[in-house]
Scaffold this motif. Structure first.
Motif, short mmCIF file in Angstrom:
data_model
loop_
_atom_site.label_atom_id
_atom_site.label_comp_id
_atom_site.label_asym_id
_atom_site.label_seq_id
_atom_site.Cartn_x
_atom_site.Cartn_y
_atom_site.Cartn_z
N ASP A 54 33.56 56.81 43.30
CA ASP A 54 32.53 56.04 44.00
C ASP A 54 31.92 54.94 43.13
N LEU A 55 32.65 54.47 42.14
CA LEU A 55 32.17 53.40 41.28
C LEU A 55 32.68 52.07 41.80
N SER A 56 31.82 51.05 41.83
CA SER A 56 32.26 49.71 42.23
C SER A 56 32.89 49.01 41.03
N PHE A 57 34.07 48.46 41.24
CA PHE A 57 34.75 47.80 40.13
C PHE A 57 35.69 46.72 40.65
N GLY A 58 36.05 45.82 39.75
CA GLY A 58 37.05 44.81 40.03
C GLY A 58 38.19 44.96 39.04
N CYS A 59 39.40 44.65 39.48
CA CYS A 59 40.57 44.73 38.61
C CYS A 59 41.34 43.42 38.71
N GLN A 60 41.51 42.76 37.59
CA GLN A 60 42.23 41.50 37.51
C GLN A 60 43.50 41.74 36.70
#
Length: 350
Positions: free
Chosen positions: A161-167
């Motif tokens: 339930d963690l908000s994250f971005g992956c590039q």
């Protein structure tokens, strides 16, 4: 001794681990075989004012691939999505500058990479990148299997339930160079800009003058924009004869370095055939101050002197169909201002 410590972090990929291909896509299978050599680096660093993580580097004959993770601030995310919860429903009513402003306010921003140096050298042929993010309760652009793969592969950083971005970044290197263990990586980012919506209009017909003003969102200083030396300029776009009024804009005082004014260059029109309405179309002058206006400006800027002690630049009105009465509607849609200079980041590789 340094090389031996790096090699200790390189291991063979097993079937249970996430399959990574030489591709910048997070969801595609790419071409060729999945990576079989991984260098664990667990590199934490700051970029764009946010903490970033590179867990591992995937080595290929053609180059390297790595994922750049950004853990988002839940309070900032909630505030942003509460503010713009329904903006996509009215996106057709927003100007390009307004959309740009909404996107720039998003707490998650990819690292805008301009250049990468590996092991102290700039032997990089090409850099490709793509990004995806996961924001529980608000927005998720990842498929379930993609989310599971990433959270399992990077479980040390991506909790439930963690908000994250992956590039995902794909770096092309000379043949077989990518198989070399990395002991140093440097990333240079581009400057980061924001857009202030102005939407100021003035009708300045050929030979006339006008003045607009606005307050800079960072410095708080009021700027005046004097418009003068206007004349009609004809231009052909996709076979369509368009005209617009072009002239001089004098900024008093001048803008900080890296800032620029944005003018609307689009036109909406009704297509007709022998008097019958056929549909609605849109055209735009591409390039702005770097396009046709730059040609005009280069031919006469040596003779121009500021009338009010300010800084001169070129400006242009919204286009209108050739043959219509010349009405130079200058629309200053926004101000692009710099909030962060380019960064040179030394990635800490164990």
């Amino acid at each position: 001794m340094r090389t031996q410590s790096i090699i200790a972090f390189v291991h063979q990929n097993s079937e249970e681990e996430m399959q990574v291909y030489f591709d910048s896509s997070l969801w595609g299978c790419g071409e060729g075989q999945p990576c079989d050599t991984i260098q664990m680096v667990h590199a934490r660093f700051m970029a764009g004012g946010k903490e970033r993580v590179i867990p591992a580097i995937y080595h290929f004959e053609e180059g390297i691939v790595f994922d750049l993770l950004t853990i988002m601030d839940e309070i900032q995310i909630k505030a942003y999505y509460d503010k713009y919860r329904d903006w996509e429903k009215t996106v057709s009513e927003l100007s390009e500058v307004q959309i740009q402003k909404v996107e720039q306010e998003n707490p998650y921003q990819n690292v805008d990479i301009a250049d990468i140096r590996l092991n102290g050298t700039k032997e990089i042929k090409q850099i490709c990148t793509s990004g995806r993010w996961h924001i529980p309760g608000y927005q998720n652009v990842m498929e379930e299997h993609q989310l599971c793969e990433l959270t399992e592969a990077y479980s040390e950083y991506l909790k439930e339930d963690l908000s994250f971005g992956c590039q995902r970044i794909q770096v092309y290197t000379p043949k077989a160079w990518g198989k070399k263990p990395l002991h140093a990586m440097q990333i240079r980012t581009r400057k980061q800009c924001r857009t202030e919506v102005l939407n100021l209009e003035a009708e300045v017909n050929p030979g006339e003058e006008a003045c607009l003003s606005f307050v800079h969102p960072v410095t708080g200083e009021r700027h005046q924009v004097f418009l003068y030396d206007t004349e009609v300029w004809n231009h052909t776009i996709s076979g369509m004869e368009l005209s617009y009024v072009i002239g001089t804009a004098e900024l008093v005082p001048g803008l900080p370095p890296g800032d620029r004014l944005m003018f609307d260059s689009s036109i909406s029109f009704t297509k007709r055939d022998k008097g019958r309405r056929m549909g609605v179309g849109t055209a735009a002058v591409i390039g702005g101050q770097a396009g046709p206006t730059a040609i005009f400006w280069a031919g006469c800027k040596e003779d121009k002197k500021p009338r009010h002690g300010g800084v001169l630049t070129s400006c242009f009105s919204r286009p209108f169909l050739s043959g219509e009465d010349a009405k130079g509607v200058f629309c200053m849609t926004g101000l692009e201002y710099m909030v962060r200079e380019e960064e040179i980041i030394q990635i800490p590789i164990s």
